[in-house]
Write a protein that holds these residues in place. Structure first.
Motif, PDB file in Angstrom:
ATOM      1  N   ILE A  54     -11.317   1.024  14.057  1.00 38.31           N
ATOM      2  CA  ILE A  54     -10.194   0.951  15.280  1.00 38.31           C
ATOM      3  C   ILE A  54      -9.956   2.185  16.000  1.00 38.31           C
TER       4      ILE A  54
ATOM      5  N   LEU B  21     -12.371   3.095  18.394  1.00 38.18           N
ATOM      6  CA  LEU B  21     -12.205   2.224  19.783  1.00 38.18           C
ATOM      7  C   LEU B  21     -10.827   2.836  20.636  1.00 38.18           C
TER       8      LEU B  21
ATOM      9  N   ASN C  47       0.512   3.564  -5.476  1.00 31.74           N
ATOM     10  CA  ASN C  47       0.696   2.544  -4.215  1.00 31.74           C
ATOM     11  C   ASN C  47       1.383   1.420  -4.665  1.00 31.74           C
TER      12      ASN C  47
ATOM     13  N   TRP D  43       0.702  -1.245  -0.006  1.00 29.39           N
ATOM     14  CA  TRP D  43      -0.094   0.166  -0.015  1.00 29.39           C
ATOM     15  C   TRP D  43       0.720   1.256  -0.131  1.00 29.39           C
TER      16      TRP D  43
HETATM   17  C1  LIG Z   1      -5.745   4.602  -0.512  1.00 32.01           C
HETATM   18  C2  LIG Z   1      -4.824   3.939   0.605  1.00 32.01           C
HETATM   19  C3  LIG Z   1      -3.804   4.560   0.691  1.00 32.01           C
HETATM   20  C4  LIG Z   1      -2.897   3.991   1.640  1.00 32.01           C
HETATM   21  N1  LIG Z   1      -1.698   4.603   1.833  1.00 32.01           N
HETATM   22  C5  LIG Z   1      -0.792   4.031   2.732  1.00 32.01           C
HETATM   23  C6  LIG Z   1       0.485   4.386   2.870  1.00 32.01           C
HETATM   24  O1  LIG Z   1       1.264   5.563   2.144  1.00 32.01           O
HETATM   25  N2  LIG Z   1       1.494   3.862   3.751  1.00 32.01           N
HETATM   26  C7  LIG Z   1       1.270   2.709   4.545  1.00 32.01           C
HETATM   27  O2  LIG Z   1       1.737   2.271   5.367  1.00 32.01           O
HETATM   28  N3  LIG Z   1      -0.355   2.296   4.348  1.00 32.01           N
HETATM   29  C8  LIG Z   1      -1.101   2.804   3.584  1.00 32.01           C
HETATM   30  N4  LIG Z   1      -2.542   2.360   3.346  1.00 32.01           N
HETATM   31  C9  LIG Z   1      -2.865   1.346   4.322  1.00 32.01           C
HETATM   32  C10 LIG Z   1      -3.874   1.301   5.511  1.00 32.01           C
HETATM   33  O3  LIG Z   1      -3.104   2.226   6.416  1.00 32.01           O
HETATM   34  C11 LIG Z   1      -4.477   0.227   5.947  1.00 32.01           C
HETATM   35  O4  LIG Z   1      -5.514  -0.334   4.877  1.00 32.01           O
HETATM   36  C12 LIG Z   1      -5.424   0.718   7.332  1.00 32.01           C
HETATM   37  O5  LIG Z   1      -4.515   0.859   8.064  1.00 32.01           O
HETATM   38  C13 LIG Z   1      -6.270  -0.620   7.551  1.00 32.01           C
HETATM   39  O6  LIG Z   1      -5.402  -1.783   7.430  1.00 32.01           O
HETATM   40  P1  LIG Z   1      -5.807  -3.267   6.954  1.00 32.01           P
HETATM   41  O7  LIG Z   1      -5.901  -2.831   5.596  1.00 32.01           O
HETATM   42  O8  LIG Z   1      -4.863  -4.207   7.404  1.00 32.01           O
HETATM   43  O9  LIG Z   1      -7.344  -3.405   7.397  1.00 32.01           O
HETATM   44  P2  LIG Z   1      -7.827  -4.374   8.630  1.00 32.01           P
HETATM   45  O10 LIG Z   1      -7.370  -4.245   9.733  1.00 32.01           O
HETATM   46  O11 LIG Z   1      -7.466  -5.792   8.087  1.00 32.01           O
HETATM   47  O12 LIG Z   1      -9.427  -4.076   8.555  1.00 32.01           O
HETATM   48  C14 LIG Z   1     -10.434  -4.843   7.781  1.00 32.01           C
HETATM   49  C15 LIG Z   1     -11.559  -4.926   8.872  1.00 32.01           C
HETATM   50  O13 LIG Z   1     -11.033  -5.660  10.343  1.00 32.01           O
HETATM   51  C16 LIG Z   1     -11.664  -4.908  11.199  1.00 32.01           C
HETATM   52  N5  LIG Z   1     -10.705  -5.148  12.466  1.00 32.01           N
HETATM   53  C17 LIG Z   1      -9.366  -5.016  12.415  1.00 32.01           C
HETATM   54  N6  LIG Z   1      -8.679  -5.120  13.792  1.00 32.01           N
HETATM   55  C18 LIG Z   1      -9.729  -4.904  14.457  1.00 32.01           C
HETATM   56  C19 LIG Z   1     -10.015  -5.061  15.950  1.00 32.01           C
HETATM   57  N7  LIG Z   1      -8.907  -4.950  16.971  1.00 32.01           N
HETATM   58  N8  LIG Z   1     -11.077  -4.628  16.448  1.00 32.01           N
HETATM   59  C20 LIG Z   1     -12.232  -4.645  15.757  1.00 32.01           C
HETATM   60  N9  LIG Z   1     -12.391  -4.551  14.445  1.00 32.01           N
HETATM   61  C21 LIG Z   1     -11.011  -4.952  13.801  1.00 32.01           C
HETATM   62  C22 LIG Z   1     -11.468  -3.423  10.862  1.00 32.01           C
HETATM   63  O14 LIG Z   1     -12.431  -2.813  11.598  1.00 32.01           O
HETATM   64  C23 LIG Z   1     -12.053  -3.623   9.212  1.00 32.01           C
HETATM   65  O15 LIG Z   1     -13.231  -3.723   9.312  1.00 32.01           O
HETATM   66  C24 LIG Z   1      -3.226   2.826   2.511  1.00 32.01           C
HETATM   67  C25 LIG Z   1      -4.469   2.424   2.185  1.00 32.01           C
HETATM   68  C26 LIG Z   1      -5.555   2.817   1.286  1.00 32.01           C
HETATM   69  C27 LIG Z   1      -6.774   2.457   1.072  1.00 32.01           C
END
Ligand SMILES: Cc1cc2nc3c(=O)[nH]c(=O)nc-3n(C[C@H](O)[C@H](O)[C@H](O)COP(=O)(O)OP(=O)(O)OC[C@H]3O[C@@H](n4cnc5c(N)ncnc54)[C@H](O)[C@@H]3O)c2cc1C
Ligand SMILES: CCCCCCC/C=C/C(=O)SCCNC(=O)CCNC(=O)[C@H](O)C(C)(C)COP(=O)(O)OP(=O)(O)OC[C@H]1O[C@@H](n2cnc3c(N)ncnc32)[C@H](O)[C@@H]1OP(=O)(O)O
Length: 616
Positions: free
Chosen positions: A384, A387, A194, A133
């Protein structure tokens, strides 16, 4: 989509004339638009500078720079910030991995300190550890801040930031040990490549670990100042800046487009025997758009409040006083979630309020929507973050209940809950004291009742982590109520301090009232739940709320004109300053690539038609 036929300034028209229906809306403004623009910019001089500079396109480069400025030592800031500012490197922020985005403690990239060579050796040991990402990683970035688990003499010290060069500054080729590429098509975010990043025994000098608060000495001694979460501080900073730079701007643009269109578009007969009505004259259209406009102004002032809190907290942190960090984290997390969610929903409402033309890419609304949707996910997925706010609220509620001091934004948790709303008639609900107290009541109720449920579960023998999980839906509600209370209170206090001349305070008071009453009207159950408001009082809220729509409708166009977007930045056939909607839709459609000669006829239609003809 190519920009065509648009005026370069918000007050111009390349088509020579302003649509008369739109022009007439600008004759009756109850306030000075230029003064409101200056208020939003922070002063007339800032307006002048903004207009002169234009919409400066910010690369994700800023998140890279932000990391260094908030987490880097003075020496590191002096070395890297000028290189980034002069674009002698392009930076990226590599924290999220294929396997982890939310749970930072679970990140798997490692950085092992080699005392012999005074270097860190970075690896992404398995596929789930691959960075995935990071913006600009796919093709553009030459350097990145990699967040990795720090290991010294076999002991893990948690997540730390390391500057890593990933591409050559000579020929942009990937550096040794680096594999990187683009993650493929996304819903939008087309302006950013990305990417993914794999690290195989990549060595960086000891000086490349950002060390304002955490340092590894040459002998491998680890020294840290403040909480270990200080390495999360970039996210706190970006959560606040993205609200104003990305999210609020999108809602303001959508409101501008939909409002201008809604006074140009005439559809159906409101009054028999008269011409078709402007769709903004329909109460339902007002109820769609005007609360979004009120929210845009409300969250603008919320952002001022957050920015001031951040600046104050950052000055203290610079002096190694970390006391404000928990409150700053809780508020930035909560408002990032609440404002991104509200603005995303608001942009979609504006899109749907424009009927079929809203669904056209030429309206500019679909791309605003698909881009802003990402803000509910990046920089901390909204659930998150809510919370995290709730965790802070429960801790402070317990402390306040025990008579201990709590940070300013939560002192109300110790307030005595009012039994009943004192409003006697609908006008009372135009009093900020009345509606602010209503929001406070709901916020206290949700936090206190969830805290009680949590305690009951734990005392009944449920494990703490299970009890927490069983309360998370209500914890999210409590966090949202806390943020809405702060936003309403802050808007009302801001309006109180505004200058009365030029009609600014009066129109801002109407918007504050509308923002507050919309929240009560659309979430009435929360206010009726414990009898704090009665059904009769909810009818008064409805009456005042609907009255306000008619009042604010008269100033809808001047209120969006005050956002002062150029036609170029709106990039919308529906929202241009001159309101020449139909001409632009037709012109832009003709110039669309879909109207260029397509090979489809020769390759598919002609054989099909001829084949069919031959059978007739
Ligand atoms: C357009 C875009 C640009 C981005 N740019 C960057 C960047 O420049 N650098 C970078 O490092 N990242 C980047 N990201 C990544 C982004 O920070 C992550 O996608 C984001 O932090 C969410 O993490 P995840 O994708 O692992 O989702 P997850 O955490 O897997 O979430 C999926 C679901 O699980 C739920 N969930 C997860 N943990 C819990 C919990 N403990 N309790 C309850 N529910 C939970 C969430 O609420 C959600 O509904 C980017 C993402 C996007 C879409
Ligand atoms: C403007 C430019 C446009 C932007 C374009 C898009 C760019 C996008 C970039 C990105 O997306 S970058 C990646 C963003 N990723 C995240 O935001 C990750 C989200 N996850 C987290 O922040 C953490 O994992 C967590 C959810 C906070 C949980 O962390 P952890 O498990 O370590 O802590 P907890 O056990 O929940 O809490 C412990 C303790 O720490 C405090 N704390 C947590 N985070 C912070 C923080 N940021 N600042 C200060 N303090 C923090 C937390 O409050 C707890 O304190 P106590 O209650 O124990 O006192």
């Amino acid at each position: 989509m190519a920009l065509l036929e648009t005026s370069k300034h918000s007050q111009g028209s390349v088509l020579g004339s302003v649509n008369p229906d739109l022009a007439s809306e600008r004759q009756t403004a109850s306030f000075c638009v230029e003064k409101l623009t200056a208020l939003l910019d922070g002063g007339a001089e800032q307006t002048r500078i903004r207009r002169a500079v234009g919409d400066v396109a910010f690369l994700l480069h800023r998140v890279f720079m932000r990391s260094i400025s908030v987490l880097g030592s003075d020496k590191q800031v002096a070395k890297w910030i000028p290189l980034a500012t002069q674009h002698r490197l392009i930076g990226s922020y590599a924290q999220t991995e294929l396997g982890h985005g939310t749970y930072l403690q679970g990140l798997e990239t490692t950085a092992v300190f080699d005392t012999a060579t005074q270097e860190f050796i970075l690896n992404t040991p398995k596929i789930s550890a691959m960075k995935w990402w990071p913006g600009d990683m796919g093709r553009s970035a030459t350097h990145t801040v990699v967040f990795a688990q720090l290991y010294i003499h076999g002991k893990c010290y948690g997540i730390h930031p390391f500057i890593v060069q990933i591409r050559s500054l000579q020929d942009h080729s990937l550096c040794p040990g680096i594999t990187a590429g683009d993650i493929g098509p996304k819903m939008n975010f087309e302006h950013t490549d990305n990417g993914y990043l794999l690290l195989k025994n990549v060595r960086v000098p000891r000086e490349n670990m950002l060390s304002k608060f955490c340092e590894v000495r040459p002998d491998g001694t680890y020294v840290r100042q403040g909480s270990q979460k200080i390495n999360y501080f970039t996210m706190t900073a970006v959560r606040i800046s993205l609200i104003s730079d990305e999210v609020l701007t999108a809602l303001m643009k959508a409101c501008t487009i939909a409002t201008r269109y809604s006074v140009v578009r005439r559809q159906s007969k409101l009054k028999p025997g008269e011409q078709e009505a402007k769709i903004l004259d329909y109460q339902t259209q007002q109820e769609k758009l005007l609360p979004q406009l009120a929210a845009a102004y409300a969250f603008h002032f919320t952002n001022d409040y957050l920015q001031e809190l951040f600046n104050r907290g950052y000055r203290e942190i610079q002096k190694k006083n970390f006391d404000m960090l928990p409150e700053l984290h809780a508020l930035s997390s909560g408002f990032k979630a609440v404002i991104t969610q509200h603005c995303t929903a608001g942009v979609e409402i504006c899109l749907r309020a424009c009927g079929g033309h809203g669904y056209s890419l030429l309206s500019g609304l679909p791309s605003l929507y698909t881009k802003i949707l990402a803000s509910c996910i990046y920089e901390g997925e909204n659930t998150i973050l809510l919370l995290q706010t709730a965790r802070f609220l429960i801790k402070c509620f317990m402390a306040a209940s025990a008579g201990q001091p709590v940070p300013p934004s939560v002192t109300y948790l110790a307030a005595v809950k009012h039994g009943k709303c004192p409003a006697k008639n609908k006008v009372d609900f135009l009093s900020p004291d009345i509606y602010t107290e209503a929001y406070q009541h709901v916020a206290i109720r949700l936090t206190s009742s969830t805290a009680a449920k949590l305690q009951d579960l734990i005392q009944s023998g449920v494990k703490k982590y299970d009890a927490w999980n069983q309360c998370t839906v209500q914890l999210v509600q409590a966090a949202k109520a806390h943020c809405h209370y702060i936003a309403v209170k802050n808007f009302a206090e801001t309006v109180e301090k505004l200058e009365t001349k030029a009609g600014i305070q009066k129109i801002m008071k109407h918007l504050c009232d509308l923002f507050a009453l919309h929240g009560i009207f659309s979430n009435s159950g929360a206010f009726l739940h414990d009898g704090y408001t009665s059904a009769a009082q909810m009818d008064m809220v409805t009456a005042s709320y609907l009255d306000l729509l008619a009042v604010i409708r008269k100033d809808a166009v001047p209120l969006v004109d005050a956002f002062d977007f150029t036609d170029q930045s709106l990039n919308s056939a529906l929202g241009s300053y001159d309101g020449q909607v139909y001409q632009r839709l037709y012109e832009w459609a003709q110039k669309s690539p879909t109207n260029q000669m397509s090979p489809a006829y020769e390759r598919y239609l002609k054989p099909l038609l001829h084949n069919t003809l031959s059978k007739l």
